[in-house]
Design an enzyme around this catalytic site. Structure first.
Site, short mmCIF file in Angstrom:
data_model
loop_
_atom_site.label_atom_id
_atom_site.label_comp_id
_atom_site.label_asym_id
_atom_site.label_seq_id
_atom_site.Cartn_x
_atom_site.Cartn_y
_atom_site.Cartn_z
N ASP A 67 50.75 32.16 14.12
CA ASP A 67 50.64 30.54 13.49
C ASP A 67 51.91 30.01 13.01
O ASP A 67 52.23 28.89 12.90
CB ASP A 67 49.40 30.19 12.69
CG ASP A 67 48.12 30.73 13.31
OD1 ASP A 67 47.89 30.64 14.45
OD2 ASP A 67 47.00 30.74 12.43
N ASP A 101 45.87 35.68 4.31
CA ASP A 101 44.78 36.06 3.45
C ASP A 101 44.73 37.66 3.28
O ASP A 101 44.41 38.31 2.33
CB ASP A 101 43.50 35.69 4.22
CG ASP A 101 43.12 34.46 4.16
OD1 ASP A 101 43.71 33.83 2.86
OD2 ASP A 101 42.37 33.84 4.57
N GLY A 132 43.43 38.66 13.20
CA GLY A 132 43.84 38.25 14.69
C GLY A 132 45.02 39.15 14.94
O GLY A 132 45.89 39.27 14.35
#
Length: 552
Positions: free
Chosen positions: A205, A176, A81
């Protein structure tokens, strides 16, 4: 192409660098620290990464550059993202690469890791780079969510690198993506390809952090963007004095974004998912907690308020997690076809009632009908409930409305409750980066090239001392394996970077905890306003409240 006045001005902004990176690459040397080990499961991680495990942390300092002079051909990938500042990581990488040797080349692989696998790229030049300096978004080369995790993929990546003479790959991504970077680095080392892999910590985040990574890039800009909007809502609420605003904010599992926005704006309510899990709070208890604030404020004549809801909060409610598990089992295999064949919601409801345990049915029954249906209509490719799609801001306002109706019937509540709903997510992911993120990201990219120049592999670009002015920041690197542990993913043990959730004994949370009871009853809203780019440093270069409290 038409561009705004601000965009023109931002092209000319010169990002600030840590002092040791400001004097030219020829005057930068390396100081090595201690050998590292993973945060957990050391033996397992070491066995999986025999060539890249246990390497030393490093810091760059002023001194004579002892790196070997050679032409560098570097590839860069944006993964996952979007996060504000990504363009500046690439700009910093490009500037460091070109200032070292004008013959150096930077490849941009398009649309994420798939660009590397498909050999889809562009080669950066000054004109192309200059059009993206200090701007938001990932449109410079695009991003994607393809995972680099199989040996077949690694072999293709190695061939593409060999074809172009690529000496290093920089992967800009979250936990990730940087896990994938570590696995790719190990493969390249094991197969003696001569290609290095460097990661850069990205995610709005805020969950990619630890004792070494003080902050992931994009968190600063995204939370300031959301906080401006929440402040505007608070001002409107305090002006109209007749609405309760339920605001869901992005943040996946962790509640760092919600907590930072609460510290910035002082809403009446802010749920913290990690606290909900620790206290094993039920949906009913959460609704009562919010309703208490509504009732107390109404008793003071204030039938308005602001409540912040973290995106992933329902996953942290124990009874809701059990319900989701049972629903997934209820619709497994052919049973889904039987359910979908039923013509009416009444028939489907009876099917559900017959298939859930008594405890889970009690939870299901209190949900608004729209949420009930959403749980059974929205499925992921594996047939599971897509929890992230649940409109939790509407869920909790509906539950609160029911609680208040019961209290009104009992005579304990006489106020008015008019909820309005908002979701702030995509609005913050591609915003013009704040000065902090512009500087931080440029430094991360510049520093990534220094790690390449000195031959490091499987390292994360690391800039620390971030609560201080940029000239006092410290540049260096850490082995990605230091951040890893073993987690169960899809029925297998996988090495992954440990996700950082909100710690309930942390300074940001305890600061919030000490003040939230007052905020719940009184109107203490703060109005942060828009991100400022020009003016006094205490306004333009200010860090997040989270970082300031953590580093105090």
């Amino acid at each position: 192409m038409e561009i705004s006045s601000l965009q023109k001005a931002r092209y000319d902004y010169a990002p600030k660098l840590p002092e040791m990176l400001r004097n030219g690459i020829a005057d930068i040397c390396v100081e090595e620290g201690k050998e590292t080990q993973s945060v957990a499961d050391c033996d397992k991680i070491k066995a999986l990464f025999p060539n890249t495990y246990g390497k030393k942390e490093i810091v760059f300092k002023k001194g004579n550059n002892t790196s070997a002079a050679k032409k560098q051909v570097v590839g860069v990938i944006l993964s996952g993202g979007q996060a504000p500042g990504g363009h500046n990581v690439i700009c910093g990488l490009y500037d460091a690469l070109k200032s070292t040797n004008p013959e150096n080349v930077l490849f941009g692989f398009k649309n994420g890791p798939s660009g590397l696998l498909e050999d889809d790229y562009l080669i950066f030049d000054d004109a192309y780079i200059d059009a993206y300096r200090n701007t938001g978004g990932f449109d410079i080369i695009g991003s994607g969510r393809t995972k680099l995790e199989t040996k077949e993929q690694f072999a293709v990546a190695a061939e593409v690198c060999k074809k172009h003479g690529i000496t290093a790959i920089v992967i800009i991504g979250g936990d990730d993506s940087n896990t994938n970077a570590a696995v790719l680095a190990e493969y390249f080392a094991e197969n003696k390809t001569g290609v290095q892999v460097i990661g850069c910590p990205k995610t709005i985040d805020g969950d990619l952090k630890n004792e070494d990574i003080e902050c992931s890039f994009g968190f600063d800009t995204a939370t300031k963007t959301y906080s401006e909007l929440i402040g505007n809502i608070g001002r409107d609420a305090n002006s109209a004095k007749k609405y309760w605003h339920f605001v869901k904010v992005m943040g996946r599992s962790a509640s760092h974004v919600a907590l930072e926005c609460a510290l910035e704006t002082q809403p009446n309510i802010c749920l913290i998912s990690e606290e909900v899990a620790a206290k094993k709070m039920s949906l009913s208890q959460i609704a009562d907690y919010i309703a208490d604030s509504v009732e107390k404020r109404a008793a003071r004549g204030m039938n308005f308020g602001v409540a912040l809801i973290p995106e992933g909060v329902v996953e942290f409610v124990p009874e809701f997690s059990v319900l989701i598990h049972e629903i997934n089992e209820l619709l497994a295999g052919s049973k889904a076809d039987a359910f979908n064949a039923l013509a009416t919601w009444k028939e489907k409801y009876a099917f559900i009632e017959n298939g859930l345990t008594k405890e889970s049915m009690a939870v299901f029954a209190i949900l608004p009908e729209g949420i009930q249906q959403q749980l059974f209509l929205e499925r992921d490719p594996h047939g599971n409930v897509q929890v992230s799609l649940i409109e939790s801001e509407k869920l909790f306002s509906a539950l609160v409305k029911d609680k208040l109706a019961a209290r009104k019937k009992a005579g304990t509540y006489t106020g008015k409750f008019n909820p309005i709903h908002h979701f702030f997510g995509y609005e913050g992911r591609c915003a013009f980066p704040s000065n902090f993120d512009s500087d931080y990201c440029y430094s991360l990219g510049y520093n990534a090239f220094m790690l390449i120049q000195y031959g490091y592999n499987g390292y994360l670009s690391k800039i620390s001392n971030l609560s201080k002015p940029a000239n006092e920041w410290i540049a260096g690197g850490m082995p990605i394996t230091k951040m890893m542990n073993i987690e169960r993913r899809h029925g297998e043990d996988k090495p992954v970077i440990k996700k950082a959730l909100v710690e309930l004994d942390s300074k940001p949370f305890t600061y919030f905890e000490a003040r939230r009871d007052t905020w719940a009853v009184e109107t203490c809203y703060v109005y942060p306003g828009a991100i400022q780019y020009y003016g006094p440093a205490e306004v333009c270069d200010i860090t997040t409240k989270t970082l300031a409290l953590e580093q105090a």
